[in-house]
Design a protein around this motif. Structure first.
Motif, PDB file in Angstrom:
ATOM      1  N   THR A   1       0.779  -1.239   0.000  1.00  0.00           N
ATOM      2  CA  THR A   1       0.000   0.000   0.000  1.00  0.00           C
ATOM      3  C   THR A   1       0.820   1.305   0.000  1.00  0.00           C
ATOM      4  OG1 THR A   1      -1.871  -1.154   0.935  1.00  0.00           O
ATOM      5  CG2 THR A   1      -1.865   1.219   1.188  1.00  0.00           C
ATOM      6  N   PRO A   2       1.917   1.418   0.758  1.00  0.00           N
ATOM      7  CA  PRO A   2       2.646   2.695   0.687  1.00  0.00           C
ATOM      8  C   PRO A   2       3.132   3.014  -0.731  1.00  0.00           C
ATOM      9  CG  PRO A   2       3.344   1.455   2.603  1.00  0.00           C
ATOM     10  CD  PRO A   2       2.471   0.531   1.798  1.00  0.00           C
TER      11      PRO A   2
ATOM     12  N   GLU B   1      12.113   6.277  -3.106  1.00  0.00           N
ATOM     13  CA  GLU B   1      11.701   5.058  -2.408  1.00  0.00           C
ATOM     14  C   GLU B   1      10.962   5.430  -1.142  1.00  0.00           C
ATOM     15  OE1 GLU B   1      14.645   2.430  -0.827  1.00  0.00           O
ATOM     16  OE2 GLU B   1      15.927   4.062  -0.151  1.00  0.00           O
ATOM     17  N   ILE B   2      10.047   4.564  -0.757  1.00  0.00           N
ATOM     18  CA  ILE B   2       9.219   4.810   0.419  1.00  0.00           C
ATOM     19  C   ILE B   2       9.231   3.572   1.302  1.00  0.00           C
ATOM     20  CG2 ILE B   2       6.896   5.336   1.253  1.00  0.00           C
ATOM     21  CD1 ILE B   2       6.402   6.333  -1.662  1.00  0.00           C
TER      22      ILE B   2
ATOM     23  N   ILE C   1      -0.425   5.725  -7.457  1.00  0.00           N
ATOM     24  CA  ILE C   1      -1.712   6.246  -7.929  1.00  0.00           C
ATOM     25  C   ILE C   1      -1.723   7.776  -7.943  1.00  0.00           C
ATOM     26  CG2 ILE C   1      -4.141   6.457  -7.261  1.00  0.00           C
ATOM     27  CD1 ILE C   1      -3.991   3.459  -6.603  1.00  0.00           C
ATOM     28  N   LEU C   2      -1.175   8.373  -6.891  1.00  0.00           N
ATOM     29  CA  LEU C   2      -1.170   9.842  -6.854  1.00  0.00           C
ATOM     30  C   LEU C   2      -0.266  10.406  -7.944  1.00  0.00           C
ATOM     31  CD1 LEU C   2      -1.298  12.019  -3.717  1.00  0.00           C
ATOM     32  CD2 LEU C   2      -0.068  12.777  -5.693  1.00  0.00           C
ATOM     33  N   GLN C   3       0.921   9.799  -8.086  1.00  0.00           N
ATOM     34  CA  GLN C   3       1.887  10.339  -9.052  1.00  0.00           C
ATOM     35  C   GLN C   3       1.503  10.051 -10.506  1.00  0.00           C
ATOM     36  OE1 GLN C   3       5.223  11.744  -8.916  1.00  0.00           O
ATOM     37  NE2 GLN C   3       5.984  11.334  -6.858  1.00  0.00           N
TER      38      GLN C   3
ATOM     39  N   ILE D   1       1.830   1.615  -3.525  1.00  0.00           N
ATOM     40  CA  ILE D   1       0.623   1.730  -4.354  1.00  0.00           C
ATOM     41  C   ILE D   1       0.051   3.146  -4.274  1.00  0.00           C
ATOM     42  CG2 ILE D   1      -1.816   1.015  -4.530  1.00  0.00           C
ATOM     43  CD1 ILE D   1      -0.949  -1.793  -3.727  1.00  0.00           C
ATOM     44  N   SER D   2      -0.027   3.682  -3.052  1.00  0.00           N
ATOM     45  CA  SER D   2      -0.605   5.009  -2.854  1.00  0.00           C
ATOM     46  C   SER D   2       0.162   6.041  -3.658  1.00  0.00           C
ATOM     47  CB  SER D   2      -0.548   5.399  -1.372  1.00  0.00           C
ATOM     48  OG  SER D   2      -1.097   4.383  -0.582  1.00  0.00           O
ATOM     49  N   MET D   3       1.492   5.977  -3.561  1.00  0.00           N
ATOM     50  CA  MET D   3       2.332   6.941  -4.267  1.00  0.00           C
ATOM     51  C   MET D   3       2.183   6.782  -5.780  1.00  0.00           C
ATOM     52  SD  MET D   3       4.321   9.448  -4.184  1.00  0.00           S
ATOM     53  CE  MET D   3       5.038   9.753  -2.603  1.00  0.00           C
TER      54      MET D   3
END
Lengths: 403, 323
Positions: B97-98, B242-243, B104-106, B100-102
């Motif tokens: 998810t971390p 990277e996250i 989708i936003l980017q 995935i979230s980035m």
């Protein structure tokens, strides 16, 4: 193509290399970038992402006009003749540049292109040729940046806005970083199908705009956007230029006023039958017209709250426990609450509050480490500077069965 | 069909999230019978630490309620892409998810977007993509592994998502995304061993008005090759990040306090009573002792609209010249 044309009234992002600024387009509009004042009238009628050159207005210092560009005359025509192996012979005595400060200023005032200025700087640098190849490139990049005379006009997107606000001042968005924002949206399961409730005490409208963007156009989702002031912050909402139909599904209400309305007023039902006498319909219309907009919006919000919402997002300056306590009453069971805070301790308090209630499971507190990389052949490494985001608490609400 | 839209009651055939503790989350199917590994129809029973769950009993229950197990209880939740990511059957490494979230936003996805993904893998990211683009967008997802393609397609049908996704078996590095997708996509996502080979095809698939691309790679060498080709093909805003997410355990710790004042005075013979130990209680957030320290590098870039491409290309050529 229509939506890609820059028109009066549009919010645009003016970009000069990595620097970006939000600007509303007006007739005879100027924008200030650093010490430079630019007349941006010329971009009207052009399309987004086109490039313009800053041309010095005659008789002025650092006041520019824009002209459309079809070809770049960029710096790297500077021919590098020779390079050093390392920096052992380079001494910082402040004498390597033989041009004086005023002579350099003069180059700029003579409206030379950035390429020409950098060329002059290199010619007059005693040490340039003994710098290493990499160091020379870095020097050229740095100087090019300083004298860069091109700008682009970008169409605002959530990504560009979030990055711009954060770069200008993280406080503008309560310290919310791009990764934080992205996770608020996924953990709250924001999509076209749901009704969402947001309490936001000052992110320049960024969180509301992001949720509304994810709800999308021509869908059935709604956002109740609660804010603590007289007016909500809405730069990001305006910048996104949502269609009216979509914008109307973001209901901006004052936190106190809407809750007072919810707890103390009877909220009139919306009559949905279309075949009832038109007279009745118009009667109602006039009644509603008499009401101030905020009251009408409060009632719309209350109707959604009474049905409960599919996701609750809280981005608060204030301590989150009380506001969360109040607003989770409006959250449906089986749905998620997501709370952001730049500091961890208030979320720890909230964690214990939710734990005690026993109707929340999967209570999670997390933070992110994020860093960017410079990727170049033989020179790949993490960026030298990094920053820190905030903390996010998520939890699923249960349905308490009364039996 | 429990992924399609919000619902309150568990229907037969729904995928249901069974929540036991923060580290014990599972997905089960609300069906009385299931096929065993040998292909025989048997009772669908899910064994947990707190006893067995007859999955057929879930039908008709409300999502978000407590359910009895033979030796305890659990909770049932409606699956979201995030819960699915935590519980899905792994056929490959998955994206969490971390990241995935980035992504989708980017990639600037919103309802209505057309997005291309390759490879599909176990479908973790695909579920989040579909949520972002429905009801009027579409996901085109490709994988070169025949069986994975079939399994994931079955899953999308089963989850009620098939109208928003097209799954195809294809090696996009050699074959591209197909002529029907030329200039159709708003965004392209690559999770491939050789992503740089798919970048030219991605450029062709992106709309003439421009779009975003993301490549997810575990290794820095993959990133370097991908960035070079992006630069060469006129992409701009090339950025690699990277996250890593850390989840904390919130605890109240009791910590003993040392009081050393008594050493400064002579011992009193008559005072026999022992000093009570002082205890301080403090609330703290404890990170796990070990956690993933690397998932993958995310490389993002923008393809400018067609009217701005020559300039972007020129600019990049100047950059690559000095590279």
């Amino acid at each position: 193509m229509e939506e890609n044309t820059i028109k009066v009234g549009n919010y645009v992002i003016i970009q000069r290399q990595n620097y970006t600024k939000l600007q509303k387009m007006k007739e005879n509009c100027t924008v200030t970038l650093g010490k430079d004042v630019i007349d941006i009238d010329a971009v009207l009628g052009h399309r987004y992402d086109e490039t313009f050159r800053m041309v010095l207005k005659s008789g002025t210092k650092r006041t520019y006009m824009l002209e459309e560009v079809s070809q770049l005359t960029l710096t790297n025509n500077t021919q590098v003749e020779e390079s050093g192996i390392d920096n052992r012979d380079i001494i910082d005595d402040g004498k390597s540049q033989t041009l004086s400060k005023s002579e350099i200023e003069n180059l700029r005032d003579r409206a030379l292109s950035s390429g020409d200025i950098v060329q002059k700087l290199v010619e007059n640098s005693r040490t340039f040729n003994s710098k290493t190849e990499y160091s020379q490139e870095k020097y050229l990049k740095k100087k090019e940046k300083k004298y860069f005379e091109y700008i682009q006009v970008r169409k605002p997107s959530i990504r560009l806005l979030a990055q711009m606000f954060y770069r200008q001042d993280p406080n503008k968005t309560l310290g919310i970083r791009l990764d934080d924002l992205s996770q608020l949206l996924t953990y709250a399961n924001v999509h076209s199908d749901g009704h969402y409730l947001l309490y936001d005490s000052g992110t320049s409208g960024l969180v509301a705009a992001s949720i509304l963007n994810s709800i999308g156009h021509d869908t059935r989702g709604h956002l109740v956007h609660m804010h603590p002031g007289n007016e909500c912050q809405k730069s990001a909402l305006q910048a996104m230029h949502f269609p009216d139909e979509q914008q109307r599904r973001c209901i901006n209400v004052n936190l106190y006023s809407v809750l007072r309305c919810y707890h103390q007023n009877d909220i009139p039902e919306l009559t949905t039958e279309t075949d009832t006498a038109k007279r009745k319909q118009t009667e109602e219309d006039t009644q509603q017209r008499k009401k101030p907009t905020w009251q009408y919006e409060n009632e719309r919000a209350c109707r959604i709250l009474r049905e409960q919402v599919d996701g609750l997002i809280i981005v608060a300056k204030e301590h989150p426990v009380n506001v969360t306590k109040e607003l989770i009453a409006f959250l449906k069971g089986d749905r998620c609450v997501v709370v952001f805070s730049l500091v961890r301790e208030p979320l720890q308090d909230l964690y214990f509050h939710l734990k005690e209630r026993t109707d929340f499971v999967s209570i999670n507190l997390s933070s992110n480490f994020m860093r960017s990389y410079q990727v170049l052949p033989e020179r790949t490494h993490p960026e030298v500077s990094m920053n820190f985001g905030g903390y996010i608490l998520t939890a699923y609400k249960l349905i308490k069965l009364t039996c | 069909m429990s992924f399609r839209s919000f619902k309150s009651t568990i229907d037969e055939g729904d995928t249901v999230i069974l929540y036991l503790t923060i580290h014990q989350i599972y997905s089960v199917k609300a069906e009385v019978k299931t096929l065993s590994k040998k292909g025989v129809l048997i009772d669908n029973v899910f064994q947990t630490q707190y006893g067995a769950l007859k999955c057929g009993d879930l039908i008709g229950q409300k999502y978000g309620t407590k359910i009895q197990l033979s030796k305890g209880w659990g909770y049932v939740l409606q699956p979201t892409p995030e819960l699915w990511t935590l519980t899905l059957p792994h056929r490959t490494q998955i994206i969490y998810t971390p990241d995935i979230s980035m992504i989708i936003l980017q990639l600037e996805l919103a309802p209505g977007s057309i997005v291309i993904e390759s490879g599909t893998g176990s479908g973790s990211l695909s579920h989040a993509f579909i949520r972002s683009v429905k009801p009027h967008g579409h996901l085109h997802t490709f994988d070169f592994h025949e069986q994975r393609v079939q399994t994931v397609e079955e899953e999308f049908k089963d989850h009620g998502l098939i109208e928003w996704v097209t799954v195809k078996k294809r090696d996009v590095c050699s074959e591209g995304f197909g002529s029907e997708l030329e200039h159709r996509a708003d965004a392209v996502f690559l999770d491939l061993p050789h992503p740089w080979l798919a970048v030219p095809h991605s450029k062709l698939a992106l709309k003439e008005t421009g779009g975003r691309i993301c490549s997810f790679s575990p290794c820095i060498e993959q990133v370097q090759k991908t960035c070079l080709i992006l630069l060469k093909l006129g992409f701009h805003e090339i950025q690699t990040i990277e996250i890593i997410q850390t989840q904390y355990s919130i605890q109240t710790r009791s910590i003993g306090v040392l009081n050393l004042d008594f050493v400064k005075v002579k011992k009193c013979e008559d005072s026999q009573e022992k000093q009570e130990k002082e205890i301080l209680r403090t609330v703290t957030a404890v990170p796990p002792t070990t956690q993933p320290g690397h998932t993958g590098f995310l490389t993002f870039a923008t393809l400018p609209p067609i009217w701005a491409r020559t300039l972007a290309q020129e600019n990049n050529d100047l950059c690559t010249d000095c590279v």
